[in-house]
Structures are given as C-alpha cells and as structure tokens.
Design an enzyme around this catalytic site. Sequence first.
Site, short mmCIF file in Angstrom:
data_model
loop_
_atom_site.label_atom_id
_atom_site.label_comp_id
_atom_site.label_asym_id
_atom_site.label_seq_id
_atom_site.Cartn_x
_atom_site.Cartn_y
_atom_site.Cartn_z
N CYS A 115 -0.91 5.84 1.07
CA CYS A 115 -1.10 4.39 0.99
C CYS A 115 0.00 3.74 1.81
CB CYS A 115 -1.04 3.90 -0.45
SG CYS A 115 -1.30 2.12 -0.53
N ASP B 47 -4.92 -7.59 3.95
CA ASP B 47 -4.26 -6.40 3.41
C ASP B 47 -3.93 -5.48 4.59
OD1 ASP B 47 -3.23 -4.63 1.60
OD2 ASP B 47 -5.12 -4.21 0.57
N ASN B 48 -3.03 -4.55 4.32
CA ASN B 48 -2.69 -3.53 5.30
C ASN B 48 -2.23 -4.10 6.64
OD1 ASN B 48 -3.02 -1.18 3.69
ND2 ASN B 48 -5.23 -1.55 3.73
#
Length: 890
Positions: free
Chosen positions: A165, A297-298
């Site tokens: 992650c 996100d990310n």
Amino acid sequence: MATHQLNEEDTKHLRRVSADLPPSPPDSEHSDSEKAEADTQQLIPRPSHTDFPLPPTSTEPTAVLEPDKKTPDSWLPRDPRLIRLTGVHPFNVEAPLSDLYNEGFLTSPELFYVRNHGHVPRVEEADIPDWEFTVEGLVENPLTLTLRDLIADYNNVTYPITLVCAGNRRKEQNVVRKTKGFSWGAAGVSTALFTGVVLGDVLAKAKPMRGARYVCMEGADKLPNGYYGTSVKLNWAVDPNKGMMLAHKMNGEMLRPDHGKPLRVVIPGQIGGRSVKWLKRLIITSEPSDNWYHIYDNRVLPTMVSPEESANKPAWWMDERYAIYDLSTNSAIAYPAHEEQLCLVGSEPSYRVKGYAYGGGGRRVTRVELSIDKGVTWRLANIDYAEDRYREAGRQQLYGGEMDLEWRENSFCWCFWNIDMTVSELAASNDLLVRAMDDSMNLQPRDMYWSVLGMMNNPWYRITISKENDYLRFEHPTQPALMPGGWMERVKKAGGNLTNGYWGERIEGDDATEPVTEAAAEIKMTKHGLEKAITIDELRKHDGEDEPWFVVNGEVYDGTGFLKEHPGGATSIFSAAGLDSSDEFLAIHSDTAKTMMTDYHIGSLDDDGRTALSTNDVQPDPSAIPSSKFLDSRTWKRAILHTKTKVSWDTRIFRFKLEHDAQTLGLPTGQHLMIRLRDPVTREAIIRSYTPISETSQEGFMDVLVKIYFDTKERKGGKMSLAMDSLPVGHFVEFKGPIGKFEYLGNGKCDVNGKERQINTLLMICAGSGITPIYQVFRAVMQDREDKTKCVVLDGNRLVGDILCKVDLDGFAKDNEEKCRLLYTLTQAPGNWEGLKGRIAAPLLKEHAVREGFCEGEAMVLICGPEALEKSVHKALLEIGWKDEELMFF
Ligand SMILES: Nc1nc2c(c(=O)[nH]1)N[C@H]1C(S)=C(S)[C@@H](COP(=O)(O)O)O[C@H]1N2
Ligand SMILES: [Mo]
C-alpha cells in the site's frame, strides 16, 4: 520477451499433463527467513528445479470476529492477529511486523495486509463462475466475460508478486505532522503467488482503437464517492514485462473475500491502490480515470501543500504529475523487533539484524546498507532474492497456471536481507539505520518527504538502542494505528524537532534555537511544566457527573470548571467523561476554545492508559440485549442508511434504520444529536450536530433532513452535507447524543441547563435548515391539546421553495390558530407573496419580536440559523429589551 509466448500446442500439452501442486507442501521447509540466511551465509549448490518457496501453512479463519458483527462485513471470518488501523470498519489491517516477517517470503492470505475503502462485496459460491466483467470504451471488440470464460479461454499464469500500500510506513509521517491518511506501520506489504490471466491477452482480444491510452478499472464496491476505480497506462498493460494480470487465485486457492474474491487486477511493482479488487469493468480511454478515488487518493502532492490548501484548491489533485504508480525504494528492519531486549551477559557475541526491502516498477534492490553511526559509514547486508529461485526453476505448472519467470528480468517481489553485528558494537551505538538502493541507483533518502496524504514514505528506517542495566532495548520509529510507542513519539514529546536532520536529537555544539516547525503552530492545550501521569483507573473514577474528566490527544482535562458555561451544555461534557473525545473535541472547537483548555489540563494519560483507550473504539457488546432507546450519550452508535428522499434540489431526507423495530431514538424534544462520518479516503472524522425531524416516539427508524451545500464557483460546499449526499444506501453512519442545554418538557415547562422554568410563550426565530430543532419543539406544543403555550415562528428564507417542512408547519398552524402564529419572510418574494418580505434583522424583529407585555421569565426566544444571523439577531433582541437569560441559541 518472445520466450513467454507459448504456442497453442505447448499450452495444450501443459494443461493436459500438469496436475496442480498442493497449496502447501507437506510439512514444508523451514521458514523462509531461516533459509534466506542459509543461502547468503555460505555457498550452497544451485537449487533444484522445484526449490522455490511455496506458501506457508494457512488456515482460513472460520469465526466472524466480535467487532465485525455490527458492520456490513458481518458475514466475513477474519484473523484476530491483524491490527485494525481504522477503528472497526472499513477493514484496513496489517499483521504485527514480526509475524509478517516470520511467515517468510510468501504471506498467508489471512495475514496478508488488507486495504478496503468500504464494505466487502459478497459473492455466493454458486455464482462465482458467472461473475461478469466487461472490457469497454475505445475498443473494436467490446467484451463481456464471465470468470468461467476467462479461466477456460485464456492462458493462466502464476507469479509471485509483492503488493504494497502506498501508505506503508505512514505513521512516521503522521508523527511529524498529521497527514490526511491513517497510520500504517511498516507491515502494509505482503507477497503471494497470484494465478490468473495476463491482462494484455484480454486487451488484445478487445482490440484497443487508435487514441486509446489508458485502462480504467472499476470494482464492485460501491463507496460514498462511487465505485472504487483507477487507471494505468495502456502501453504498460500490454507489455508482458510489466506482468499485469487478472487474478482469481492467491497461493493456489480462490481469492479470499478481503483480497478481491472472485477476481482482481494485480499490477506488479506499482502501489497497491492500482490493483483493483472485485473487478467489474475495464474501460479503455484516452484520458486517465476520472474516478474520485483515482483523483483524491494515491498521490504525493508537493510537500508545501497543506491539508487546508489541498482542500481549498482541487487543482492540486487534478494534476496527473502528482499521481503515483511505481513504488519507491524502501526497506525496514524486522529484527530487532520493537521493544525487543538483548541481554548483554551470557548472550551470543553476535546478533543477526534482519528485514525486508523492495524496489519499484520491477527494479531490483541491488544493495541494502546499515549504519550504526548515524549514516557516516555503512555496511553491506546479505540479500536474498527468493524471487530468483522461481526464475531458476524454469517453466513449471503451478496452481493451474504456467509459472515462467526465466525470461523476465523484472523483480516484482520483496527481498530479505540480513547482517551480523557484534553485540558490543550494538551496545556502543545509539541507533541502527537501514537503507536500500535499486538498480537505477535510487537510494532511500535520509529525510522524510512529508506530503498531505503521507504516501510513499521511505526515509532510512531507524531503530534506537538504549542500555538498561544488562540489557539493550530496541525501539522502532512507531507502532501502527493509534498504538503508542516508538522513538519518534518519545522524541517529539521531549520537545525534539523530528525534522532537524538528526531525528530530533540535539547535536552537540549546536545551540542555535530550534527552527519553528509546523507542530509548534498547533494550538497548545496543555499546561506548561505540568508532568503528571494519570492511570486509566484514575480516569475511570471520573466517568460520571461528579468531576467529569475527559481525554483529548492523550491529555486529561477536568471538565468540572466549565459545566455551566459550556455552549454545548453540561450533558456533552458528562457524555465525554472517562473517555477519549479527541475526535469530537477537535472537530467542533475553535482555536479560542482550544487555548482555554490549558486551564483545565490536569495531566497526561500513561502509556497503558492510552493503549486501553485506543483499543476501546469498538462497538458496545453486541451480545447485550439492545436497549429500547437507540442513542447513547457515551458511545457512537451505528445506524444503516435505509432510504434517501429528495425533497427539493438541495434537500434530502435520510432515513436510518435503528437497531430493532421497536426501538425509539431516545432524543428529548429540543435536543440534538451528533452525526459522525469519516471521509472515505482521508479517514478524517466529520462531526456535526443535527435534529432529526421524525417524531420522538417513532419506532424503528429516524429521519434526518439535510440541506446539501454544493460546491459553487465562489466557495467550497459543506463537507458534511456533501459526504452525506454521497452516502450509498446500506452504508452506516454513527450517532451520539443527546446533546444540548435546552429541553422542552411540555405544558410550557422547559429545562434550561438543568434548571426548570415555566413559560407561557415561545418565540422561535430560524432560517433555512435552522428550522429542524425549532420544528421539534413547535410540533410538540401543537400536537398536545393540553399544552396552552403560545408559539410565534419567524422563519426566513430566500425563495418560497426553500422553506423546509412548510406543508407540516402550515398544517399545525391551521389546526391551532388560537395558540400559534407562523410568519415566513422571504428575501426573494414572488409578486403574489402574502407573507413578510426581507431578511431577519432589526426592523422585522422590532415588529414581530416585541418584548413588552411579558413578565420576567414568561417568554423564551429560541434561535437557530447560520452564525452570522444568530449574531445579528442577538444584538437586535438585546436592543428590543430581551435579556440573555431569555434567549436560547441552538
Ligand atoms: N475495489 C477495490 N479495489 C482496491 C481497493 C478498494 O478499496 N476497492 N483498495 C486498493 C488499495 S489502496 C490497496 S493498497 C490494495 C490492497 O489489496 P489487499 O487488500 O488485497 O491487500 O487494493 C486496492 N484495490
Ligand atoms: Mo493502498
């Protein structure tokens, strides 16, 4: 590249003759880490053709864990060893670092880290072969495939792949400065043998058209901001070197629900967020995915972008340059473990330091270095690339797929490293540092690159060594989730500046003043010089209405002193007594309120106490008999969103199901409740108070009327109302209450901050959605034939259509002409409007909120609206002659 392309004959043959290997070999080898050591310590013969790691023995969990029982995942058994990083739900977990490392090169599915943005989609065993997904968009030959077709019509392959992650090691960032992400330790990484179909093979069948550049992917998990989705570049997806696949097996068995059962994408070498689980759609496009989760996100935004700046300027998020794909080079120490102790007397003369490392984008880790002198000198560690043993094994059949890594140069897995150090040199040092480098000479940096989402954190991993009597004690930088511990927290508490380039330690001869850090800008809520440790038992003695103590960020405060003045009423303090109320406190209070806290600070909760409180964030015992009332002033309770009804373009009624059909909400008339939602990505708590519009006697459900404040060109919309609006039906929301210092007891009797008062008139002034608490009281008076209290409602809005609950209000007024006057005022009244015109301000109040004629205490004014309105109304009412004791602001 061509070597992996098997011809028809080949594959047919392979499929015919090869039987699957069992998921775990009979009493499989010694742990992989031991083996890693053996390999690198001495010259050993080239491994035989099947001498590659097979999965450790795995036991699929069979029991649903207590905390899961009240969540949408209540059907899903899980492993209790996993550490929950985001409360109870959604399920985001990592294994304790030592357990993860001890599993060896491959991780069992039950200990493999999980990152779920929401609930886990459930698929019945019988429906698995019929699981459908599409390949659509810019393709000549759109496809709808079932899992059955996929497995039967395409070649299956099996590869070991490490998933990581992007948030791995984020807790370290959060200690330096809070990011918008939750706190991963260093175990947000795991490896498995994935079996499935090469993504490029499926895309080739669909025939992407000219202009196609991206592969968007979407899962079956419906979240507050739509289905989870993201994209990668099409040219990567069709490149066999990149190893992207659609996987249906993990370590030889069907995927487990948390990992994407029955079908997921696996994108090797990139951040885990691109590997979409529960795959439903592949959409070929000319632009990157516009999915909310792809954009918000990310990403690693530039370090100077603060959480506020990023919230105010969406442009930061839209900039594709800040999207992350390939992992960054990273490493961590597994042994010595956190709080491991090494006895100096009678121990072996040397200690083997061990850990993991990985590179990004298939780049191989080519060196791992350790330092015991703060990075002045470094030593090379032994590296074991277990992945190479699969390469050396040539072509094999494994789990119904062809395993052939011989031709592929990429390294998509983590490696293990180790180095022996003498105990005496460890004893002479204060810390142990590790860093890795890949084959592009990307070296882990000394300093942290902090960013809003705290992703891709990869500075040198440091553990400290301290000497205690005859022992060496080791401390890792942090512990995952809210667990206390680690040298970073200790250094920070001692006033060290973690970003001074020396891990917050003071350097001899450097007496320059500490640079001003962001942390220093935080409002100080603790008493200067107060150093008093408070135990959990002492705290729990103060969990009642007598001297209520509560905890914010591990600090203990005595609420007794402001029970009277507290704007939220004494009940809101009683309800926090003995508990950790950091979320509520920080979400609701202004900087001024925070500054006032120093006066009430009485000490710090000790470490055991903090641990006890942080693990307390679970739901009340589900086996307990559900009570007749839903609300509990001391714990957040969940209710599931049942229906959403659109009342007007910007107003909705949200109906929530209570715990059982005979349960009532338990909200006294005139009081409010708090609603807590978590931002699905940042996990930031959003808390606001609301007054439901359903009747207090309503059983089984409650209705909450919410006006949605949409984004406009001029300003950002309302965080809470937008989050509520995007909630899918079936999602839960948390509630706590009641709160408020006013309660209407009936027949003109009111309770104001614990004191009863008898009145004969209620003047109610409100605007927009401020009607909801007013409506509760108004309805109670109108519905009670015996209640002779007179009500005057002055309700301000812009347009007729904006008046909330108008039909009901009008109905009550019509039935009760003798005791009620209902006045609407509009700022944009239509020509035929018969009500009042203009905003609620002094002129209107002078006419309709007259004070004359009332004896002392006979009348009360209830006011609810935006802050600016409440302020101007307050001023005007005082001028008219009302007294502060007669006014009640909601
Ligand atoms: N459909 C779906 N896919 C998803 C996610 C998700 O929430 N929904 N989370 C992503 C993230 S951020 C990560 S790190 C990986 C985690 O995979 P795992 O839970 O199998 O370890 O899944 C990715 N794929
Ligand atoms: Mo992730």
